[in-house]
Design a protein around this motif. Structure first.
Motif, short mmCIF file in Angstrom:
data_model
loop_
_atom_site.label_atom_id
_atom_site.label_comp_id
_atom_site.label_asym_id
_atom_site.label_seq_id
_atom_site.Cartn_x
_atom_site.Cartn_y
_atom_site.Cartn_z
N VAL A 75 0.86 -1.18 0.00
CA VAL A 75 0.00 0.00 0.00
C VAL A 75 0.89 1.23 0.00
O VAL A 75 1.73 1.40 0.88
CB VAL A 75 -0.93 0.03 1.23
N TRP A 76 0.72 2.07 -1.01
CA TRP A 76 1.48 3.32 -1.15
C TRP A 76 0.54 4.46 -0.83
O TRP A 76 -0.47 4.65 -1.51
CB TRP A 76 2.03 3.44 -2.56
N ILE A 77 0.82 5.21 0.24
CA ILE A 77 -0.05 6.30 0.69
C ILE A 77 0.70 7.62 0.55
O ILE A 77 1.76 7.82 1.16
CB ILE A 77 -0.49 6.10 2.15
N GLY A 78 0.18 8.50 -0.25
CA GLY A 78 0.80 9.81 -0.42
C GLY A 78 0.60 10.67 0.81
O GLY A 78 -0.53 10.87 1.25
N LEU A 79 1.68 11.18 1.38
CA LEU A 79 1.60 12.04 2.57
C LEU A 79 1.78 13.51 2.23
O LEU A 79 1.09 14.37 2.79
CB LEU A 79 2.64 11.61 3.60
N GLU A 80 2.73 13.79 1.36
CA GLU A 80 3.02 15.19 1.04
C GLU A 80 3.51 15.30 -0.40
O GLU A 80 4.41 14.56 -0.81
CB GLU A 80 4.07 15.74 2.01
#
Length: 227
Positions: A75-80
């Motif tokens: 799972v790749w979650i964009g933070l910034e």
């Protein structure tokens, strides 16, 4: 605040950080992961992917689960600044070879294959295969099989930060790659196993080192490994 140093390797942040652990076990994430993997799930990887402007993450297949046969999810979650996220080839997790093996057989080193070359290789496996770069915003996530051919390029002029979470069924054997060998043929460490946390169901049939979730103080607590 800086995260506590992860144990064993740079993918161990969920073991040392209660904050990362709680993100990885959020119901919005786990509900999708369990739909894909079933009721029993371990979390074996949690790491920050920080890319400078213009920095690429070479095309690759996740080494740890390259032979997992559909029992692992990343799972790749964009933070910034997640506007430029992953490059993917949908369906490539069904290809007979990892991206690294395909590149090695063609005489390419890590980071050398371009998008065009990778797409040519994908076409040889599936004439409909194509490189996609899904548009994303901060807080959005991509769920994918770790065998998928993927990479990234931060085409923005700002630093991009993402959280990468990696799950598997308990029976899926997870081994740490030798960090000095990131090309084909893969080489794994025999001196240490990565710590894994049961995040859904149970890990009774696990072949991995199962440890307890970090305490609220972020102090990791180890349990005995399952045989």
């Amino acid at each position: 605040d800086p995260l506590p140093p992860p144990p064993a390797w740079d993918k161990g942040h969920a073991v040392s950080s209660r904050f990362i652990h709680d993100l990885a076990t959020d119901w919005r994430v786990l509900s999708i992961v369990t739909e894909l993997l079933g009721a029993d799930v371990i979390l074996w990887g949690a790491s920050l992917a920080i890319r400078e402007p213009g920095e690429a993450h070479p095309w690759h297949t996740d080494i740890e689960t390259s032979g997992a046969e559909g029992t692992a999810v990343s799972v790749w979650i964009g933070l910034e600044n997640a506007r430029t996220a992953l490059k993917l080839i949908p369906g490539s997790h069904w290809f007979a070879k990892s991206l690294q093996q395909r590149a090695g057989e063609a005489g390419f080193r890590r980071g050398e294959p371009t998008d065009e070359i990778v797409q040519q290789w994908a076409h040889a496996e599936d004439r409909h295969a194509t490189v996609i770069n899904p548009p994303m915003e901060d807080g959005e996530a991509i769920f994918f099989d770790g065998r998928l051919w993927h990479g990234s390029m931060n085409a923005d002029n700002e630093v991009r930060t993402a959280l990468v979470l990696q799950y598997a069924t308990p029976a899926t054997r997870i081994r740490m790659p030798d960090p000095s060998v990131l090309e084909w043929p893969f080489r794994f460490r025999d001196d240490e196993d990565p710590p894994c946390i049961v995040v859904s169901g149970n890990g009774n049939d696990s072949r991995n080192l199962i440890v307890a979730a970090p305490a609220m103080s972020s102090t990791p607590s180890a349990a005995s490994p399952h045989a």
